[in-house]
Design a protein around this motif. Structure first.
Motif, PDB file in Angstrom:
ATOM      1  N   ASP A 145      11.476  14.215  -1.755  1.00 14.07           N
ATOM      2  CA  ASP A 145      10.743  14.700  -2.927  1.00 14.07           C
ATOM      3  C   ASP A 145      10.089  13.541  -3.680  1.00 14.07           C
ATOM      4  O   ASP A 145       8.949  13.647  -4.116  1.00 14.07           O
ATOM      5  CB  ASP A 145      11.684  15.479  -3.847  1.00 14.07           C
ATOM      6  CG  ASP A 145      10.946  16.161  -4.970  1.00 14.07           C
ATOM      7  OD1 ASP A 145       9.966  16.884  -4.675  1.00 14.07           O
ATOM      8  OD2 ASP A 145      11.341  15.970  -6.137  1.00 14.07           O
ATOM      9  N   ARG A 148       6.966  12.373  -1.764  1.00 14.15           N
ATOM     10  CA  ARG A 148       5.873  13.328  -1.954  1.00 14.15           C
ATOM     11  C   ARG A 148       5.244  13.156  -3.336  1.00 14.15           C
ATOM     12  O   ARG A 148       4.022  13.093  -3.463  1.00 14.15           O
ATOM     13  CB  ARG A 148       6.379  14.765  -1.781  1.00 14.15           C
ATOM     14  CG  ARG A 148       5.279  15.816  -1.969  1.00 14.15           C
ATOM     15  CD  ARG A 148       5.856  17.229  -2.081  1.00 14.15           C
ATOM     16  NE  ARG A 148       6.951  17.357  -3.014  1.00 14.15           N
ATOM     17  CZ  ARG A 148       6.815  17.409  -4.347  1.00 14.15           C
ATOM     18  NH1 ARG A 148       5.633  17.338  -4.899  1.00 14.15           N
ATOM     19  NH2 ARG A 148       7.880  17.528  -5.123  1.00 14.15           N
ATOM     20  N   ARG A 149       6.085  13.035  -4.363  1.00 17.15           N
ATOM     21  CA  ARG A 149       5.559  12.876  -5.725  1.00 17.15           C
ATOM     22  C   ARG A 149       4.770  11.578  -5.878  1.00 17.15           C
ATOM     23  O   ARG A 149       3.713  11.560  -6.518  1.00 17.15           O
ATOM     24  CB  ARG A 149       6.692  12.918  -6.753  1.00 17.15           C
ATOM     25  CG  ARG A 149       7.182  14.314  -7.064  1.00 17.15           C
ATOM     26  CD  ARG A 149       8.223  14.363  -8.175  1.00 17.15           C
ATOM     27  NE  ARG A 149       9.498  13.781  -7.737  1.00 17.15           N
ATOM     28  CZ  ARG A 149       9.981  12.601  -8.144  1.00 17.15           C
ATOM     29  NH1 ARG A 149       9.342  11.881  -9.009  1.00 17.15           N
ATOM     30  NH2 ARG A 149      11.129  12.156  -7.685  1.00 17.15           N
ATOM     31  N   ARG A 150       5.237  10.501  -5.279  1.00 14.94           N
ATOM     32  CA  ARG A 150       4.522   9.220  -5.385  1.00 14.94           C
ATOM     33  C   ARG A 150       3.204   9.258  -4.618  1.00 14.94           C
ATOM     34  O   ARG A 150       2.203   8.689  -5.061  1.00 14.94           O
ATOM     35  CB  ARG A 150       5.424   8.072  -4.924  1.00 14.94           C
ATOM     36  CG  ARG A 150       6.524   7.753  -5.948  1.00 14.94           C
ATOM     37  CD  ARG A 150       7.352   6.558  -5.546  1.00 14.94           C
ATOM     38  NE  ARG A 150       8.205   6.813  -4.401  1.00 14.94           N
ATOM     39  CZ  ARG A 150       9.420   7.349  -4.465  1.00 14.94           C
ATOM     40  NH1 ARG A 150       9.938   7.708  -5.626  1.00 14.94           N
ATOM     41  NH2 ARG A 150      10.136   7.531  -3.374  1.00 14.94           N
ATOM     42  N   GLU A 152       1.397  11.992  -4.143  1.00 16.65           N
ATOM     43  CA  GLU A 152       0.529  12.812  -4.985  1.00 16.65           C
ATOM     44  C   GLU A 152       0.032  12.023  -6.198  1.00 16.65           C
ATOM     45  O   GLU A 152      -1.124  12.154  -6.593  1.00 16.65           O
ATOM     46  CB  GLU A 152       1.273  14.072  -5.448  1.00 16.65           C
ATOM     47  CG  GLU A 152       1.498  15.074  -4.338  1.00 16.65           C
ATOM     48  CD  GLU A 152       2.423  16.219  -4.733  1.00 16.65           C
ATOM     49  OE1 GLU A 152       2.917  16.236  -5.895  1.00 16.65           O
ATOM     50  OE2 GLU A 152       2.666  17.084  -3.879  1.00 16.65           O
ATOM     51  N   ALA A 153       0.894  11.202  -6.775  1.00 26.92           N
ATOM     52  CA  ALA A 153       0.497  10.396  -7.933  1.00 26.92           C
ATOM     53  C   ALA A 153      -0.562   9.369  -7.543  1.00 26.92           C
ATOM     54  O   ALA A 153      -1.505   9.125  -8.307  1.00 26.92           O
ATOM     55  CB  ALA A 153       1.717   9.706  -8.541  1.00 26.92           C
TER      56      ALA A 153
END
Length: 166
Positions: A145, A148-150, A152-153
């Motif tokens: 997770d 994925r967040r990094r 997307e960032a």
């Protein structure tokens, strides 16, 4: 990640010129991609040295960025990927830059970050490294997770203050 077609991939790039879009080379195994297994789609261009691509979902839509790998070698012995937070030998992590989307990118503004050279971050977080004495393993789901967040960032930073043309 939802399955993408070749047209979806090509239309997702937010920082690519029409000439760059024309020469995008998909991975040779693109048709075999296991989309359920991917948190984001990333690959090195098999025909153009130094080029890579990352596609994530932003607000439910695929958004991709064209990356350029820095030339040269680091003097460091090891380095950490800023997407998957995996420590690697220095030659397995490279500085990748992405031209910003919109007017800023047209004026040469770009951002960069250190990423696994082969762009296999989604695989690396699923590997279990050996534990050191007294070390507690973090949840693999949390690592996935976070990666994925990094990703997307990072794509979000390329998109900052730009209108996406579709």
């Amino acid at each position: 990640m939802r399955p993408l077609t070749e047209d979806d991939v090509r239309s997702s790039f937010v920082n690519a010129s029409p000439d760059e879009l024309r020469i995008v080379a998909l991975p040779t195994d693109f048709m075999l991609t296991d989309w359920d297994h991917l948190d984001f789609f990333a690959w090195r261009d098999p025909r153009t040295r130094g080029r890579g691509y990352v596609i994530t979902e932003v607000d439910g839509e695929p958004r991709g960025v064209v990356l350029r790998a820095a030339e040269g070698r680091s003097g460091a012995r090891s380095a950490m990927c800023n997407l998957c937070h995996t420590m690697q030998p220095a030659d397995q992590v490279a500085l990748f830059t992405a031209r910003r989307a919109g007017v800023a990118g047209e004026h040469g503004d770009s951002i960069g970050t250190y990423i696994c050279t082969d762009l296999s971050c989604h695989e690396n977080v699923r590997l279990a490294p050996p534990l050191a004495p007294s070390e507690i393993r973090a949840s693999v789901d949390l690592r996935i997770d976070g990666t994925r967040r990094r990703a997307e960032a990072f794509v979000g930073r390329v998109l900052e203050n730009a209108e996406v043309r579709r």
